[in-house]
Design an enzyme around this catalytic site. Structure first.
Site, PDB file in Angstrom:
ATOM      1  N   CYS A  25      15.241  12.482   9.445  1.00 56.94           N
ATOM      2  CA  CYS A  25      16.197  11.559   8.405  1.00 56.94           C
ATOM      3  C   CYS A  25      17.536  12.185   7.620  1.00 56.94           C
ATOM      4  CB  CYS A  25      15.397  11.113   7.267  1.00 56.94           C
ATOM      5  SG  CYS A  25      13.961   9.710   7.615  1.00 56.94           S
ATOM      6  N   TYR A 182       3.460   6.750   5.787  1.00 59.61           N
ATOM      7  CA  TYR A 182       4.261   5.433   5.467  1.00 59.61           C
ATOM      8  C   TYR A 182       3.191   4.311   6.073  1.00 59.61           C
ATOM      9  CZ  TYR A 182       7.876   8.650   5.044  1.00 59.61           C
ATOM     10  OH  TYR A 182       8.952   9.687   4.787  1.00 59.61           O
ATOM     11  N   ARG A 230       3.474   8.987  16.587  1.00 63.77           N
ATOM     12  CA  ARG A 230       3.560  10.164  15.614  1.00 63.77           C
ATOM     13  C   ARG A 230       2.477   9.895  14.825  1.00 63.77           C
ATOM     14  NH1 ARG A 230       7.515  13.826  12.611  1.00 63.77           N
ATOM     15  NH2 ARG A 230       7.417  14.930  14.549  1.00 63.77           N
TER      16      ARG A 230
END
Length: 356
Positions: A25, A182, A230
Protein backbone atom coordinates in the site's frame (compact mmCIF):
# COMPACT_ATOMS: atom_id res chain seq x y z
CA UNK A 1 15.09 -28.89 -7.74
CA UNK A 2 14.19 -25.52 -9.24
CA UNK A 3 16.28 -22.49 -8.44
CA UNK A 4 15.48 -18.81 -8.05
CA UNK A 5 16.12 -17.91 -11.68
CA UNK A 6 14.30 -20.79 -13.31
CA UNK A 7 11.08 -19.88 -15.20
CA UNK A 8 7.69 -20.85 -13.83
CA UNK A 9 4.58 -21.34 -15.90
CA UNK A 10 1.16 -20.78 -14.33
CA UNK A 11 -1.61 -21.47 -16.83
CA UNK A 12 -0.55 -19.53 -19.96
CA UNK A 13 1.54 -16.97 -18.06
CA UNK A 14 5.27 -17.61 -17.80
CA UNK A 15 7.28 -15.91 -15.09
CA UNK A 16 10.89 -15.51 -16.22
CA UNK A 17 12.09 -16.35 -12.70
CA UNK A 18 10.69 -16.75 -9.16
CA UNK A 19 10.94 -13.22 -7.68
CA UNK A 20 7.65 -11.29 -7.39
CA UNK A 21 6.91 -7.80 -6.08
CA UNK A 22 4.42 -8.08 -3.23
CA UNK A 23 1.45 -5.72 -3.00
CA UNK A 24 2.50 -2.71 -0.93
CA UNK A 25 0.00 0.00 0.00
CA UNK A 26 1.25 3.45 -0.96
CA UNK A 27 -1.58 5.56 0.48
CA UNK A 28 -1.12 8.02 -2.39
CA UNK A 29 -4.39 7.99 -4.35
CA UNK A 30 -7.22 10.46 -4.70
CA UNK A 31 -10.61 8.77 -5.16
CA UNK A 32 -8.79 5.46 -5.65
CA UNK A 33 -7.13 6.57 -8.88
CA UNK A 34 -3.59 5.43 -9.71
CA UNK A 35 -1.24 8.26 -10.60
CA UNK A 36 2.37 9.06 -11.50
CA UNK A 37 3.61 7.87 -8.11
CA UNK A 38 2.29 4.39 -8.88
CA UNK A 39 3.72 4.46 -12.40
CA UNK A 40 7.19 5.16 -11.03
CA UNK A 41 6.88 2.95 -7.94
CA UNK A 42 5.58 -0.11 -9.80
CA UNK A 43 7.43 0.63 -13.03
CA UNK A 44 10.80 0.84 -11.28
CA UNK A 45 10.42 -2.70 -9.98
CA UNK A 46 9.64 -3.89 -13.49
CA UNK A 47 12.73 -2.08 -14.77
CA UNK A 48 14.57 -3.95 -12.01
CA UNK A 49 13.43 -7.14 -13.71
CA UNK A 50 10.95 -8.54 -11.19
CA UNK A 51 9.13 -11.50 -12.71
CA UNK A 52 5.75 -10.02 -11.74
CA UNK A 53 4.67 -6.74 -10.17
CA UNK A 54 1.43 -6.76 -8.18
CA UNK A 55 -0.37 -3.55 -7.24
CA UNK A 56 -1.21 -2.64 -3.70
CA UNK A 57 -4.47 -3.85 -2.15
CA UNK A 58 -7.10 -2.28 -4.40
CA UNK A 59 -10.54 -1.83 -2.92
CA UNK A 60 -13.52 -3.38 -4.69
CA UNK A 61 -15.88 -0.87 -3.01
CA UNK A 62 -15.25 2.64 -1.63
CA UNK A 63 -15.97 1.53 1.95
CA UNK A 64 -13.57 -1.38 1.42
CA UNK A 65 -10.53 0.91 1.53
CA UNK A 66 -8.12 0.84 4.46
CA UNK A 67 -7.71 4.61 4.13
CA UNK A 68 -9.19 7.31 1.92
CA UNK A 69 -5.83 7.33 0.07
CA UNK A 70 -6.03 3.68 -1.03
CA UNK A 71 -6.10 2.51 -4.63
CA UNK A 72 -9.50 1.42 -5.91
CA UNK A 73 -11.01 -0.68 -8.67
CA UNK A 74 -14.71 -0.16 -7.89
CA UNK A 75 -15.34 2.08 -10.90
CA UNK A 76 -14.60 2.07 -14.62
CA UNK A 77 -12.78 5.38 -14.08
CA UNK A 78 -9.98 3.42 -12.38
CA UNK A 79 -9.17 1.40 -15.50
CA UNK A 80 -7.37 3.90 -17.73
CA UNK A 81 -4.73 5.09 -15.21
CA UNK A 82 -3.92 1.44 -14.46
CA UNK A 83 -3.72 0.55 -18.16
CA UNK A 84 -0.82 2.97 -18.61
CA UNK A 85 1.05 1.41 -15.66
CA UNK A 86 0.37 -2.21 -16.63
CA UNK A 87 1.45 -1.51 -20.20
CA UNK A 88 4.78 -0.14 -18.98
CA UNK A 89 5.32 -3.12 -16.66
CA UNK A 90 4.71 -5.50 -19.54
CA UNK A 91 7.06 -3.57 -21.83
CA UNK A 92 9.84 -4.38 -19.33
CA UNK A 93 9.13 -8.10 -19.57
CA UNK A 94 7.35 -8.33 -16.20
CA UNK A 95 3.85 -9.63 -15.61
CA UNK A 96 1.37 -7.02 -14.30
CA UNK A 97 -0.88 -8.17 -11.49
CA UNK A 98 -3.49 -6.68 -9.19
CA UNK A 99 -4.53 -7.49 -5.65
CA UNK A 100 -8.27 -7.17 -5.00
CA UNK A 101 -9.28 -6.39 -1.44
CA UNK A 102 -11.88 -5.25 1.04
CA UNK A 103 -10.60 -3.89 4.36
CA UNK A 104 -13.67 -4.93 6.36
CA UNK A 105 -13.49 -4.00 10.03
CA UNK A 106 -9.99 -2.49 9.59
CA UNK A 107 -11.28 0.21 7.22
CA UNK A 108 -11.41 3.98 7.74
CA UNK A 109 -7.92 4.66 9.09
CA UNK A 110 -5.26 7.26 8.36
CA UNK A 111 -1.98 6.86 6.51
CA UNK A 112 0.87 5.08 8.36
CA UNK A 113 3.01 8.22 8.54
CA UNK A 114 0.08 9.85 10.33
CA UNK A 115 -0.19 7.00 12.82
CA UNK A 116 -2.67 4.73 11.01
CA UNK A 117 -5.24 5.74 13.60
CA UNK A 118 -8.93 5.01 13.04
CA UNK A 119 -10.74 8.01 11.58
CA UNK A 120 -14.27 9.23 12.13
CA UNK A 121 -16.25 10.71 9.22
CA UNK A 122 -15.42 14.16 10.60
CA UNK A 123 -11.71 13.30 10.30
CA UNK A 124 -11.95 11.99 6.74
CA UNK A 125 -13.07 8.45 7.49
CA UNK A 126 -16.49 6.88 6.95
CA UNK A 127 -19.16 4.78 8.56
CA UNK A 128 -20.30 2.07 8.74
CA UNK A 129 -17.36 -0.26 8.42
CA UNK A 130 -18.25 -3.89 7.74
CA UNK A 131 -17.46 -7.32 9.13
CA UNK A 132 -18.85 -10.79 9.69
CA UNK A 133 -19.90 -9.88 13.25
CA UNK A 134 -20.17 -6.75 15.37
CA UNK A 135 -16.74 -7.26 16.95
CA UNK A 136 -14.28 -4.37 16.81
CA UNK A 137 -10.71 -5.01 15.74
CA UNK A 138 -9.04 -2.89 18.42
CA UNK A 139 -9.65 -0.01 20.80
CA UNK A 140 -10.45 3.16 18.93
CA UNK A 141 -11.83 1.34 15.89
CA UNK A 142 -15.48 1.49 15.02
CA UNK A 143 -17.66 -1.49 15.88
CA UNK A 144 -18.33 -3.04 12.46
CA UNK A 145 -21.77 -3.59 11.07
CA UNK A 146 -22.41 -7.31 10.59
CA UNK A 147 -23.04 -7.97 6.92
CA UNK A 148 -26.44 -9.28 5.87
CA UNK A 149 -26.60 -12.20 3.46
CA UNK A 150 -27.71 -9.77 0.76
CA UNK A 151 -24.74 -7.49 1.48
CA UNK A 152 -22.38 -10.47 1.27
CA UNK A 153 -23.77 -11.29 -2.17
CA UNK A 154 -23.25 -7.68 -3.27
CA UNK A 155 -19.58 -7.80 -2.22
CA UNK A 156 -19.11 -11.08 -4.08
CA UNK A 157 -20.44 -9.30 -7.16
CA UNK A 158 -18.09 -6.36 -6.47
CA UNK A 159 -15.06 -8.66 -6.51
CA UNK A 160 -16.18 -10.12 -9.86
CA UNK A 161 -16.73 -6.66 -11.33
CA UNK A 162 -13.28 -5.62 -10.09
CA UNK A 163 -11.73 -8.64 -11.80
CA UNK A 164 -13.33 -7.61 -15.10
CA UNK A 165 -11.88 -4.12 -14.70
CA UNK A 166 -8.45 -5.52 -13.84
CA UNK A 167 -8.48 -7.48 -17.08
CA UNK A 168 -9.58 -4.40 -19.02
CA UNK A 169 -6.63 -2.52 -17.50
CA UNK A 170 -4.20 -5.21 -18.66
CA UNK A 171 -3.58 -7.28 -15.51
CA UNK A 172 -2.56 -10.89 -16.11
CA UNK A 173 -2.52 -12.03 -12.48
CA UNK A 174 -5.16 -11.40 -9.86
CA UNK A 175 -4.51 -11.95 -6.17
CA UNK A 176 -7.41 -12.03 -3.73
CA UNK A 177 -6.52 -10.58 -0.34
CA UNK A 178 -7.71 -13.13 2.21
CA UNK A 179 -5.17 -12.20 4.90
CA UNK A 180 -4.18 -9.68 7.59
CA UNK A 181 -7.57 -9.34 9.26
CA UNK A 182 -9.30 -7.77 6.27
CA UNK A 183 -12.82 -8.79 5.28
CA UNK A 184 -12.22 -12.21 3.71
CA UNK A 185 -9.84 -13.26 6.50
CA UNK A 186 -12.21 -12.02 9.19
CA UNK A 187 -14.85 -14.44 7.92
CA UNK A 188 -12.36 -17.34 8.10
CA UNK A 189 -11.32 -16.88 11.71
CA UNK A 190 -13.58 -17.91 14.60
CA UNK A 191 -12.06 -15.05 16.60
CA UNK A 192 -13.76 -12.49 14.35
CA UNK A 193 -16.64 -14.51 12.91
CA UNK A 194 -19.33 -15.42 15.44
CA UNK A 195 -22.21 -15.70 12.99
CA UNK A 196 -24.87 -18.38 13.37
CA UNK A 197 -26.02 -18.57 9.78
CA UNK A 198 -24.56 -20.25 6.68
CA UNK A 199 -21.49 -17.97 6.90
CA UNK A 200 -20.44 -18.79 10.45
CA UNK A 201 -19.80 -21.60 12.90
CA UNK A 202 -18.33 -24.58 11.09
CA UNK A 203 -15.17 -24.49 8.97
CA UNK A 204 -17.25 -25.05 5.83
CA UNK A 205 -19.48 -22.10 6.69
CA UNK A 206 -16.63 -19.75 7.59
CA UNK A 207 -14.87 -20.34 4.26
CA UNK A 208 -18.11 -20.05 2.27
CA UNK A 209 -17.80 -16.31 1.53
CA UNK A 210 -14.24 -16.66 0.27
CA UNK A 211 -15.17 -19.66 -1.87
CA UNK A 212 -18.05 -17.69 -3.37
CA UNK A 213 -15.69 -14.83 -4.20
CA UNK A 214 -13.20 -17.22 -5.83
CA UNK A 215 -15.95 -18.86 -7.87
CA UNK A 216 -17.40 -15.53 -9.01
CA UNK A 217 -13.97 -14.13 -9.94
CA UNK A 218 -12.93 -17.29 -11.75
CA UNK A 219 -16.10 -17.13 -13.88
CA UNK A 220 -15.09 -13.74 -15.31
CA UNK A 221 -11.30 -13.94 -15.05
CA UNK A 222 -9.84 -15.49 -18.25
CA UNK A 223 -9.01 -19.17 -18.00
CA UNK A 224 -5.53 -18.46 -19.39
CA UNK A 225 -4.59 -16.20 -16.46
CA UNK A 226 -3.63 -17.38 -12.95
CA UNK A 227 -5.47 -16.53 -9.75
CA UNK A 228 -3.51 -16.12 -6.50
CA UNK A 229 -4.89 -16.13 -2.98
CA UNK A 230 -3.09 -14.42 -0.10
CA UNK A 231 -3.87 -15.96 3.27
CA UNK A 232 -2.79 -15.46 6.85
CA UNK A 233 -1.72 -19.03 7.56
CA UNK A 234 -2.26 -18.54 11.30
CA UNK A 235 -3.77 -15.95 13.61
CA UNK A 236 -0.95 -16.62 16.10
CA UNK A 237 -3.68 -16.75 18.77
CA UNK A 238 -5.36 -19.55 20.68
CA UNK A 239 -8.75 -20.42 19.27
CA UNK A 240 -8.04 -18.70 15.98
CA UNK A 241 -7.27 -19.72 12.42
CA UNK A 242 -4.49 -22.33 12.21
CA UNK A 243 -1.98 -23.73 9.75
CA UNK A 244 -4.07 -26.88 9.57
CA UNK A 245 -7.07 -24.74 8.61
CA UNK A 246 -4.95 -23.12 5.90
CA UNK A 247 -3.98 -26.50 4.47
CA UNK A 248 -7.65 -27.56 4.41
CA UNK A 249 -8.60 -24.25 2.77
CA UNK A 250 -5.92 -24.66 0.10
CA UNK A 251 -7.19 -28.16 -0.66
CA UNK A 252 -10.70 -26.72 -1.06
CA UNK A 253 -9.87 -23.71 -3.25
CA UNK A 254 -7.45 -25.46 -5.59
CA UNK A 255 -10.26 -27.11 -7.61
CA UNK A 256 -12.14 -23.80 -7.62
CA UNK A 257 -9.33 -22.30 -9.72
CA UNK A 258 -6.73 -20.92 -7.30
CA UNK A 259 -3.29 -21.44 -8.84
CA UNK A 260 -1.00 -20.22 -6.04
CA UNK A 261 -1.40 -19.57 -2.32
CA UNK A 262 0.60 -16.62 -0.97
CA UNK A 263 1.31 -17.57 2.65
CA UNK A 264 1.52 -14.67 5.09
CA UNK A 265 0.22 -14.65 8.69
CA UNK A 266 -1.38 -12.59 11.44
CA UNK A 267 -3.22 -9.29 11.28
CA UNK A 268 -6.57 -10.39 12.67
CA UNK A 269 -5.76 -10.12 16.38
CA UNK A 270 -4.46 -6.76 17.51
CA UNK A 271 -2.16 -8.03 20.28
CA UNK A 272 -1.06 -11.36 18.87
CA UNK A 273 2.51 -12.31 19.77
CA UNK A 274 4.26 -12.99 16.47
CA UNK A 275 7.83 -14.39 16.52
CA UNK A 276 9.13 -12.15 13.75
CA UNK A 277 12.52 -13.07 12.28
CA UNK A 278 14.21 -13.88 8.97
CA UNK A 279 12.01 -16.20 6.94
CA UNK A 280 9.61 -16.70 9.86
CA UNK A 281 6.65 -17.46 7.56
CA UNK A 282 8.39 -19.73 5.07
CA UNK A 283 7.39 -22.90 6.91
CA UNK A 284 3.73 -22.06 6.24
CA UNK A 285 4.37 -21.97 2.49
CA UNK A 286 6.25 -25.24 2.78
CA UNK A 287 3.48 -27.05 4.65
CA UNK A 288 0.68 -25.77 2.41
CA UNK A 289 2.69 -26.69 -0.70
CA UNK A 290 3.49 -30.17 0.55
CA UNK A 291 0.22 -31.11 2.23
CA UNK A 292 -2.28 -29.37 -0.06
CA UNK A 293 -0.22 -30.01 -3.22
CA UNK A 294 -0.69 -26.47 -4.49
CA UNK A 295 1.98 -23.96 -5.58
CA UNK A 296 2.84 -21.43 -2.88
CA UNK A 297 4.59 -18.12 -2.39
CA UNK A 298 6.86 -17.44 0.57
CA UNK A 299 6.92 -14.00 2.22
CA UNK A 300 8.33 -12.30 5.30
CA UNK A 301 11.84 -10.95 5.90
CA UNK A 302 13.37 -12.61 2.84
CA UNK A 303 16.32 -10.31 2.20
CA UNK A 304 19.33 -12.13 0.75
CA UNK A 305 19.70 -13.84 -2.63
CA UNK A 306 21.09 -17.00 -1.01
CA UNK A 307 18.13 -17.17 1.36
CA UNK A 308 15.63 -16.73 -1.48
CA UNK A 309 17.40 -19.29 -3.65
CA UNK A 310 17.43 -21.82 -0.82
CA UNK A 311 13.68 -21.47 -0.36
CA UNK A 312 13.12 -22.39 -4.00
CA UNK A 313 15.84 -25.06 -4.25
CA UNK A 314 14.64 -26.86 -1.12
CA UNK A 315 11.04 -26.95 -2.33
CA UNK A 316 9.67 -24.75 0.45
CA UNK A 317 7.83 -22.55 -2.06
CA UNK A 318 7.50 -21.95 -5.79
CA UNK A 319 8.08 -18.18 -5.68
CA UNK A 320 9.36 -15.59 -3.22
CA UNK A 321 7.16 -12.52 -2.86
CA UNK A 322 9.17 -9.57 -1.56
CA UNK A 323 7.99 -6.23 -0.20
CA UNK A 324 10.38 -4.26 2.02
CA UNK A 325 13.45 -5.51 0.19
CA UNK A 326 11.99 -4.07 -3.02
CA UNK A 327 11.44 -0.76 -1.25
CA UNK A 328 15.11 -0.73 -0.32
CA UNK A 329 16.28 -1.79 -3.78
CA UNK A 330 13.93 -1.80 -6.79
CA UNK A 331 16.65 -3.56 -8.80
CA UNK A 332 17.08 -6.45 -6.36
CA UNK A 333 16.64 -9.22 -9.00
CA UNK A 334 19.61 -7.84 -10.97
CA UNK A 335 21.79 -7.85 -7.86
CA UNK A 336 20.56 -11.30 -6.81
CA UNK A 337 21.36 -12.75 -10.23
CA UNK A 338 24.90 -11.38 -10.06
CA UNK A 339 25.47 -12.79 -6.57
CA UNK A 340 24.12 -16.21 -7.57
CA UNK A 341 26.06 -16.35 -10.83
CA UNK A 342 22.94 -16.33 -13.00
CA UNK A 343 22.42 -14.55 -16.30
CA UNK A 344 19.55 -12.09 -16.49
CA UNK A 345 18.87 -9.45 -19.12
CA UNK A 346 19.51 -5.92 -17.92
CA UNK A 347 17.60 -2.95 -19.33
CA UNK A 348 19.74 -1.74 -22.24
CA UNK A 349 19.69 1.78 -20.78
CA UNK A 350 21.46 0.42 -17.67
CA UNK A 351 23.79 -2.08 -19.32
CA UNK A 352 26.81 0.18 -18.96
CA UNK A 353 26.48 -0.08 -15.14
CA UNK A 354 26.56 -3.85 -15.14
CA UNK A 355 29.45 -5.41 -13.27
CA UNK A 356 31.02 -8.21 -15.28
Amino acid sequence: MSHLFEPLRLRSVELRHRIIVSPMCQYSCTDGLANDWHLVHLGSRAVGRAAAVITEASAVTPEGRISHKDMGIWSDSHVEPLRRIFSFIEQQGSIPGMQLAHAGRKASTGEPWKGSKPLSPQEGGWTPILGPSSLLFNEGHQVPQALSVQAIAAIVDAFAAAARRAEAAGAKIIELHGAHGYLLHSFLSPLSNQRRDDYGGSFANRIRFLCEVITAVRKVWPERYPLFLRISATDWSEGGWTVEDSIALAQTVKPLGVDLVDCSSGGNVARAKIPVGPGYQVEFAQRVRREAEVPTGAVGMITSPAQADQIIRSGQADVVILARQFLRDPYWPLIAARELGQEIEWPPQYERARLR
